[in-house]
Design a protein around this motif. Sequence first.
Motif, PDB file in Angstrom:
ATOM      1  N   ALA A  17     -42.314  -5.101  13.723  1.00 25.61           N
ATOM      2  CA  ALA A  17     -42.494  -6.250  12.838  1.00 25.61           C
ATOM      3  C   ALA A  17     -42.042  -5.924  11.419  1.00 25.61           C
ATOM      4  N   ALA A  18     -42.338  -4.703  10.964  1.00 22.67           N
ATOM      5  CA  ALA A  18     -41.935  -4.305   9.608  1.00 22.67           C
ATOM      6  C   ALA A  18     -40.421  -4.241   9.482  1.00 22.67           C
ATOM      7  N   ARG A  19     -39.754  -3.920  10.571  1.00 21.70           N
ATOM      8  CA  ARG A  19     -38.291  -3.872  10.530  1.00 21.70           C
ATOM      9  C   ARG A  19     -37.704  -5.271  10.343  1.00 21.70           C
ATOM     10  N   MET A  20     -38.380  -6.291  10.886  1.00 25.42           N
ATOM     11  CA  MET A  20     -37.903  -7.664  10.738  1.00 25.42           C
ATOM     12  C   MET A  20     -38.094  -8.150   9.309  1.00 25.42           C
ATOM     13  N   GLY A  21     -39.225  -7.781   8.719  1.00 27.86           N
ATOM     14  CA  GLY A  21     -39.509  -8.226   7.353  1.00 27.86           C
ATOM     15  C   GLY A  21     -40.803  -7.623   6.865  1.00 27.86           C
ATOM     16  N   PRO A  22     -41.035  -7.588   5.562  1.00 28.11           N
ATOM     17  CA  PRO A  22     -42.223  -6.922   5.019  1.00 28.11           C
ATOM     18  C   PRO A  22     -43.512  -7.658   5.387  1.00 28.11           C
ATOM     19  N   PHE A  23     -44.587  -6.890   5.460  1.00 29.78           N
ATOM     20  CA  PHE A  23     -45.906  -7.472   5.667  1.00 29.78           C
ATOM     21  C   PHE A  23     -46.460  -7.972   4.337  1.00 29.78           C
ATOM     22  N   GLU A  24     -47.211  -9.069   4.421  1.00 29.00           N
ATOM     23  CA  GLU A  24     -47.897  -9.589   3.240  1.00 29.00           C
ATOM     24  C   GLU A  24     -49.265  -8.932   3.079  1.00 29.00           C
ATOM     25  N   THR A  25     -49.970  -8.788   4.191  1.00 30.43           N
ATOM     26  CA  THR A  25     -51.283  -8.140   4.167  1.00 30.43           C
ATOM     27  C   THR A  25     -51.442  -7.286   5.417  1.00 30.43           C
ATOM     28  N   VAL A  26     -52.074  -6.131   5.248  1.00 33.91           N
ATOM     29  CA  VAL A  26     -52.470  -5.278   6.370  1.00 33.91           C
ATOM     30  C   VAL A  26     -53.827  -4.689   6.012  1.00 33.91           C
TER      31      VAL A  26
ATOM     32  N   HIS B  43     -61.737   0.807  15.203  1.00 31.18           N
ATOM     33  CA  HIS B  43     -60.701   0.551  14.207  1.00 31.18           C
ATOM     34  C   HIS B  43     -60.186  -0.857  14.475  1.00 31.18           C
ATOM     35  N   VAL B  44     -60.319  -1.736  13.511  1.00 26.44           N
ATOM     36  CA  VAL B  44     -59.819  -3.104  13.637  1.00 26.44           C
ATOM     37  C   VAL B  44     -58.683  -3.277  12.638  1.00 26.44           C
ATOM     38  N   ILE B  45     -57.494  -3.550  13.165  1.00 20.35           N
ATOM     39  CA  ILE B  45     -56.300  -3.695  12.330  1.00 20.35           C
ATOM     40  C   ILE B  45     -55.867  -5.157  12.354  1.00 20.35           C
ATOM     41  N   THR B  46     -55.711  -5.744  11.188  1.00 20.04           N
ATOM     42  CA  THR B  46     -55.162  -7.094  11.084  1.00 20.04           C
ATOM     43  C   THR B  46     -53.959  -7.041  10.154  1.00 20.04           C
ATOM     44  N   ALA B  47     -52.942  -7.810  10.494  1.00 21.74           N
ATOM     45  CA  ALA B  47     -51.713  -7.782   9.702  1.00 21.74           C
ATOM     46  C   ALA B  47     -51.030  -9.139   9.760  1.00 21.74           C
ATOM     47  N   SER B  48     -50.368  -9.505   8.663  1.00 18.11           N
ATOM     48  CA  SER B  48     -49.649 -10.768   8.585  1.00 18.11           C
ATOM     49  C   SER B  48     -48.357 -10.541   7.818  1.00 18.11           C
ATOM     50  N   GLY B  49     -47.266 -11.069   8.385  1.00 27.11           N
ATOM     51  CA  GLY B  49     -45.975 -10.893   7.717  1.00 27.11           C
ATOM     52  C   GLY B  49     -44.923 -11.807   8.292  1.00 27.11           C
ATOM     53  N   ALA B  50     -43.679 -11.494   8.017  1.00 27.71           N
ATOM     54  CA  ALA B  50     -42.575 -12.350   8.429  1.00 27.71           C
ATOM     55  C   ALA B  50     -42.499 -12.523   9.937  1.00 27.71           C
ATOM     56  N   ALA B  51     -42.893 -11.498  10.686  1.00 30.11           N
ATOM     57  CA  ALA B  51     -42.760 -11.555  12.146  1.00 30.11           C
ATOM     58  C   ALA B  51     -43.912 -12.279  12.821  1.00 30.11           C
ATOM     59  N   GLY B  52     -45.044 -12.429  12.124  1.00 28.73           N
ATOM     60  CA  GLY B  52     -46.182 -13.094  12.733  1.00 28.73           C
ATOM     61  C   GLY B  52     -47.498 -12.510  12.262  1.00 28.73           C
ATOM     62  N   GLU B  53     -48.551 -12.772  13.045  1.00 29.89           N
ATOM     63  CA  GLU B  53     -49.887 -12.297  12.733  1.00 29.89           C
ATOM     64  C   GLU B  53     -50.381 -11.431  13.889  1.00 29.89           C
ATOM     65  N   TYR B  54     -51.073 -10.329  13.548  1.00 30.66           N
ATOM     66  CA  TYR B  54     -51.467  -9.354  14.559  1.00 30.66           C
ATOM     67  C   TYR B  54     -52.914  -8.935  14.338  1.00 30.66           C
ATOM     68  N   ARG B  55     -53.574  -8.648  15.450  1.00 29.91           N
ATOM     69  CA  ARG B  55     -54.927  -8.107  15.394  1.00 29.91           C
ATOM     70  C   ARG B  55     -55.102  -7.131  16.553  1.00 29.91           C
ATOM     71  N   PHE B  56     -55.453  -5.899  16.221  1.00 29.40           N
ATOM     72  CA  PHE B  56     -55.709  -4.880  17.225  1.00 29.40           C
ATOM     73  C   PHE B  56     -57.117  -4.334  17.003  1.00 29.40           C
ATOM     74  N   GLU B  57     -57.853  -4.153  18.075  1.00 23.10           N
ATOM     75  CA  GLU B  57     -59.166  -3.514  17.970  1.00 23.10           C
ATOM     76  C   GLU B  57     -59.229  -2.355  18.952  1.00 23.10           C
ATOM     77  N   ILE B  58     -59.553  -1.184  18.442  1.00 20.72           N
ATOM     78  CA  ILE B  58     -59.644   0.022  19.256  1.00 20.72           C
ATOM     79  C   ILE B  58     -61.063   0.557  19.126  1.00 20.72           C
ATOM     80  N   ARG B  59     -61.691   0.877  20.258  1.00 16.54           N
ATOM     81  CA  ARG B  59     -63.054   1.411  20.249  1.00 16.54           C
ATOM     82  C   ARG B  59     -63.059   2.688  21.090  1.00 16.54           C
ATOM     83  N   ASN B  60     -63.159   3.819  20.405  1.00 14.08           N
ATOM     84  CA  ASN B  60     -63.065   5.123  21.052  1.00 14.08           C
ATOM     85  C   ASN B  60     -64.417   5.839  21.085  1.00 14.08           C
ATOM     86  N   ARG B  61     -64.593   6.668  22.114  1.00 12.22           N
ATOM     87  CA  ARG B  61     -65.757   7.544  22.147  1.00 12.22           C
ATOM     88  C   ARG B  61     -65.516   8.721  21.198  1.00 12.22           C
ATOM     89  N   PRO B  62     -66.492   9.052  20.362  1.00 14.15           N
ATOM     90  CA  PRO B  62     -66.317  10.217  19.498  1.00 14.15           C
ATOM     91  C   PRO B  62     -66.330  11.507  20.304  1.00 14.15           C
TER      92      PRO B  62
END
Length: 259
Positions: free
Chosen positions: A121-130, A210-229
Motif C-alpha cells: 500500500a505504501a508503494r502505491m501512495g503515502p499513508f495519512e495515518t498509521v 497488537h492492533v494496527i490501523t492504517a489509512s492512505g491512498a490504497a485504502g483502509e486497513y486493520r490488523f489485530e494480532i494476539r500472541n501468547r507471551p
Amino acid sequence: MISVAVVGCGAIGGVVARALHEGEVVGARLAGVVDPNGTRGLPGMSLEEALAAADLVVEAAGQAVLADVGPRVVAAGRDLLVVSVGALTDDALLARLHGAGDGRVHLVSGAVGGLDMLRSAARMGPFETVRIVTTKKPAGLVQPWMSAAEADRVRATDRPLEVRRGPAREIAAAFPRSTNVAAAVALAVGDWDVVEAVVVADPAASLTSHVITASGAAGEYRFEIRNRPSPDNPTTSQVVPYAVLRAIGDLAAPSGAFR
C-alpha cells in the motif's frame, strides 16, 4: 546448506539455535552460539569465530547488542538477520549498517503480521495515518526510566492503563523489549513520522495484542494480532523464534513457493 551463528541464547535465540542444531530448518545448520552467559549445552563460539565460520548471523540478544555486533557482521561480509528491529530507530546505526561492508541486512517480522500489505500500500501512495496499539501485562512494561511513582502506577493498575503514546521512533526506544513491532510497522510503511504507537498495560491481558490501523491512498486497513507471551520472557511473544526460523528457512532455500 548455509551455516548460521546465533547471537544470544535467551527466549528467542535458544529456541532458534536448538532447532538449527537438530536439523529442523532445511538448508541451514548451526555453526554455533555467541553468548557469554551460556549456550544451554549448544556449541559455543566467539563473535570472531562466528564471523569466520557463518554465512548468516542471527541477532537475538537485544538492541544494545545489535548496535555493537551488527556493523561488525556486515563489515565482515556476512549476512545479518535482525530480530531487535527497534534499534533501527537510531539513524546513526542505520547508516553504519548501510555503509559497513558487503553483508546484507534482513529483518524479521517477529510478533506482528500484515507488513506485506502495508509495504504494498505504501508503494502505491503515502499513508495519512498509521497507529499501532500494543497491550501487555503490566509487569513487562515497567522501564528503568520511569519514576518510582509511575512504575508503581503501572504495576498496581487493576484495569487497562495507557502507559505512553507517541511517535513510533520514540516508543520503540522507550520500550526496547516490548515494542519492536512499532519499529517493524514504521519500516514497512517507510515513514517513521506517520506512525503513532500506543502502549497499554492490562492485568487481564492473557495474550499480548497488537492492533494496527492504517489509512492512505490504497485504502483502509486493520490488523489485530494476539500472541501468547513466552514462558521464559513475558516481554516477548512465544511465536517470535518461529518467525526467525521461518526467515532463516526462506534465506536458506528461497523458492517463492509455500512449503
